[in-house]
Design an enzyme around this catalytic site. Structure first.
Site, mmCIF file in Angstrom:
data_model
loop_
_atom_site.group_PDB
_atom_site.id
_atom_site.type_symbol
_atom_site.label_atom_id
_atom_site.label_comp_id
_atom_site.label_asym_id
_atom_site.label_seq_id
_atom_site.Cartn_x
_atom_site.Cartn_y
_atom_site.Cartn_z
ATOM 1 N N ARG A 79 0.849 -1.187 0.000
ATOM 2 C CA ARG A 79 0.000 0.000 0.000
ATOM 3 C C ARG A 79 0.887 1.240 0.000
ATOM 4 O O ARG A 79 1.687 1.433 0.915
ATOM 5 C CB ARG A 79 -0.930 0.007 1.213
ATOM 6 C CG ARG A 79 -1.769 1.264 1.311
ATOM 7 C CD ARG A 79 -2.755 1.260 2.461
ATOM 8 N NE ARG A 79 -3.468 2.535 2.500
ATOM 9 C CZ ARG A 79 -3.350 3.431 3.477
ATOM 10 N NH1 ARG A 79 -2.576 3.186 4.525
ATOM 11 N NH2 ARG A 79 -4.007 4.577 3.431
ATOM 12 N N HIS A 123 -2.724 11.119 0.425
ATOM 13 C CA HIS A 123 -2.247 10.893 1.799
ATOM 14 C C HIS A 123 -1.601 12.189 2.272
ATOM 15 O O HIS A 123 -0.428 12.248 2.631
ATOM 16 C CB HIS A 123 -1.255 9.728 1.834
ATOM 17 C CG HIS A 123 -1.075 9.113 3.200
ATOM 18 N ND1 HIS A 123 -1.290 7.771 3.470
ATOM 19 C CD2 HIS A 123 -0.669 9.681 4.363
ATOM 20 C CE1 HIS A 123 -1.015 7.547 4.760
ATOM 21 N NE2 HIS A 123 -0.657 8.678 5.320
ATOM 22 N N GLU A 168 -7.532 8.831 5.681
ATOM 23 C CA GLU A 168 -7.845 9.478 6.958
ATOM 24 C C GLU A 168 -8.351 10.929 6.817
ATOM 25 O O GLU A 168 -7.709 11.890 7.273
ATOM 26 C CB GLU A 168 -6.623 9.424 7.869
ATOM 27 C CG GLU A 168 -6.150 8.022 8.153
ATOM 28 C CD GLU A 168 -4.969 7.955 9.123
ATOM 29 O OE1 GLU A 168 -4.432 8.998 9.516
ATOM 30 O OE2 GLU A 168 -4.583 6.821 9.471
ATOM 31 N N ASN A 294 -7.886 2.190 9.413
ATOM 32 C CA ASN A 294 -6.597 2.345 10.090
ATOM 33 C C ASN A 294 -6.878 2.329 11.582
ATOM 34 O O ASN A 294 -7.633 3.181 12.074
ATOM 35 C CB ASN A 294 -5.919 3.667 9.687
ATOM 36 C CG ASN A 294 -5.474 3.659 8.239
ATOM 37 O OD1 ASN A 294 -5.569 2.643 7.559
ATOM 38 N ND2 ASN A 294 -4.968 4.789 7.760
ATOM 39 N N TYR A 296 -5.168 2.067 15.496
ATOM 40 C CA TYR A 296 -3.983 2.138 16.352
ATOM 41 C C TYR A 296 -4.313 1.903 17.813
ATOM 42 O O TYR A 296 -3.578 1.236 18.538
ATOM 43 C CB TYR A 296 -3.266 3.483 16.165
ATOM 44 C CG TYR A 296 -2.582 3.543 14.825
ATOM 45 C CD1 TYR A 296 -3.226 4.062 13.704
ATOM 46 C CD2 TYR A 296 -1.307 3.003 14.667
ATOM 47 C CE1 TYR A 296 -2.607 4.071 12.464
ATOM 48 C CE2 TYR A 296 -0.676 3.010 13.432
ATOM 49 C CZ TYR A 296 -1.333 3.536 12.325
ATOM 50 O OH TYR A 296 -0.730 3.527 11.102
ATOM 51 N N GLU A 346 -3.977 0.119 7.883
ATOM 52 C CA GLU A 346 -2.833 0.474 8.728
ATOM 53 C C GLU A 346 -3.047 -0.066 10.137
ATOM 54 O O GLU A 346 -4.148 0.059 10.674
ATOM 55 C CB GLU A 346 -2.629 1.998 8.838
ATOM 56 C CG GLU A 346 -2.099 2.671 7.615
ATOM 57 C CD GLU A 346 -1.907 4.161 7.823
ATOM 58 O OE1 GLU A 346 -1.679 4.589 8.976
ATOM 59 O OE2 GLU A 346 -2.032 4.927 6.835
#
Ligand SMILES: OC[C@H]1NNC[C@@H](O)[C@@H]1O
Length: 440
Positions: A79, A123, A168, A294, A296, A346
């Site tokens: 990616r 991005h 995002e 994504n 985290y 991610e």
């Protein structure tokens, strides 16, 4: 209990992820124009270590060896993102063929190595000239984005089978125009909500355009989502978690999958709400072929602010390690929305890695990856259609406002000589994706 590749469907994709501004460098080469991050990094105090992306990992020149490195990991896919300022230095109009040539070579290099390209169009490196005209606060930028998407899709066409429009949008709007930690560094909630709306509009317009150019390709969007948990079952804490979930998650999920903004948050935003024109939600809720998530960490919300559970461990970013949050998030999305296949686009962690005798024993990152790959498998077992997992990141890189002070890579980068050194986590990932039954 061991997590193995065979715990996933045969067609499940494992990959690694990066982004253009964070790894390429060569910011003044081959006709590339300035992006808002080039400008932002030049403003004193914006970047913790005073650095920028002018060299980064020098991937613009080292890409063949980096593709060899990715291939050596045994992953299925890579990616990456395309830098809009390399393609249209002014953000509109004339196309820079040298920029297109670079990405054509890069994509062909992936295909030659048996790597599936997963392309992200945006991005965060917005051409500065568009920011000079208001950036994402200006509705016109959404249409410039669709024009840019057309240029990329026409050149890369069927060689790339997966296109994400945005990475995002919460970061490109709220973090960038309201909180001000990211470029362009404004602190204006009304501007931020306008930017968010125009980002989502641009997503929809780009999907419409690309449907005709790359029929059969998989088109989607990547959202950073964070499950919000109440600090207690007290009403005020539950309300705080619902508000956090609304502003962070539902403000983006609802326009994409329901064609509306969440009413509770719309009301809470009052006068700052964006101007929505007829047809906007028809664009934002264009059918898409995948949702990139994504993940985290989670947030734990109390009426007086976020809580940091003392029993948890935390990464170098100060983010709680909470793999259960990934499972909970995926199950919730699958329950609350009608979603297409989901990719974890991610997931990873920063830790203060030390190079010792040419090795990096990043045991914490190995544990982080194991736990989150397991959490992904748990969601699959609970019926969520997860189609792939991309580790963030392939290699250490420019971590935005933190500069190079945070290392997310499974490959260590010695920025002094641009050497790449596999960390233990890369070796673990290699054993997982090549079915050598990595143990937990
Ligand atoms: O903070 C880690 C990552 N988060 N998602 C976007 C990426 O560009 C970041 O490096």
């Amino acid at each position: 209990m061991t997590i193995k590749r065979t715990d996933f469907p045969d067609n499940f994709i494992f990959g690694v992820a990066t982004s253009s501004y964070q790894i390429e460098g060569a910011t003044n080469e081959d006709g590339r124009g300035d992006s808002i991050w080039d400008t932002f990094c030049r403003e004193p105090g914006r970047i913790q270590d005073g650095t920028g992306g002018d060299v980064a990992c020098d991937h613009y020149h080292l890409w063949p060896q980096d593709l060899d490195l990715i291939q050596s990991l045994g992953v299925d896919a890579y990616r990456f993102s395309v830098a809009w300022p390399r393609i249209q230095p002014d953000g509109k109009g004339p196309v820079n063929q040298k920029g297109l040539d670079f990405y054509e070579r890069l994509v062909d290099g992936m295909l030659e190595r048996g790597l599936q390209p997963y392309l992200t169009l945006y991005h965060w490196d917005l051409p500065q000239t568009l920011q000079d005209e208001g950036g994402w606060v200006n509705r016109e930028t959404a249409y410039r984005f669709a024009e840019y998407a057309r240029v990329v899709a026409e050149r890369l066409g069927g060689r790339v089978r997966s296109y994400a429009t945005l990475n995002e949008p919460w970061c490109s709007s709220i973090l960038s125009y309201q909180i001000g930690e990211h470029a362009p560094g404004l602190q204006d909630r009304r501007a931020a909500l306008a930017a968010a709306h125009h980002l989502l509009l641009g997503h929809g317009e780009a999907v419409k355009v690309m449907r005709d150019i790359v029929p059969g390709s998989s088109l989607g969007i990547v959202l950073n989502l964070q499950p919000a948990y109440p600090a207690s079952d007290r009403e005020e804490d539950v309300a705080a978690a619902r508000f956090a979930d609304g502003t962070f998650n539902r403000w983006f999920l609802d326009p994409i999958f329901r064609g509306e903004y969440p009413a509770d948050i719309w009301d809470a935003y009052g006068e700052d709400v964006p101007t929505v024109q007829d047809g906007d939600f028809a664009a934002t809720s264009q059918p898409i072929d995948f949702l990139g998530v994504n993940y985290y960490s989670r947030s734990v919300n109390g009426a007086t602010g976020n809580v940091r559970p003392s029993e948890s461990s935390y990464t170098h970013m100060g983010w709680e390690v909470y793999p259960q949050g990934l499972t909970d998030l995926l199950v919730r999305i699958n329950h609350d929305y009608t979603v297409p296949p989901v990719y974890i686009t991610e997931n990873g962690a920063a830790y203060p890695d030390e190079l010792e005798g040419g090795r990096v024993h990043d045991a914490q990152r190995v544990e982080y990856f194991k736990a989150h790959v397991q959490a992904t498998s748990d969601a699959v077992q609970q019926g969520v259609n997860v189609a792939g997992y991309f580790a963030w990141s392939l290699m250490d890189n420019f971590e935005w406002a933190f500069g190079y002070s945070r290392r997310f890579g499974m490959v260590y980068v010695d920025y002094g000589n641009q050497q790449r050194i596999l960390k233990d986590s890369a070796k673990w990932y290699q054993t997982l994706v090549t079915r050598q039954d990595a143990g937990v």
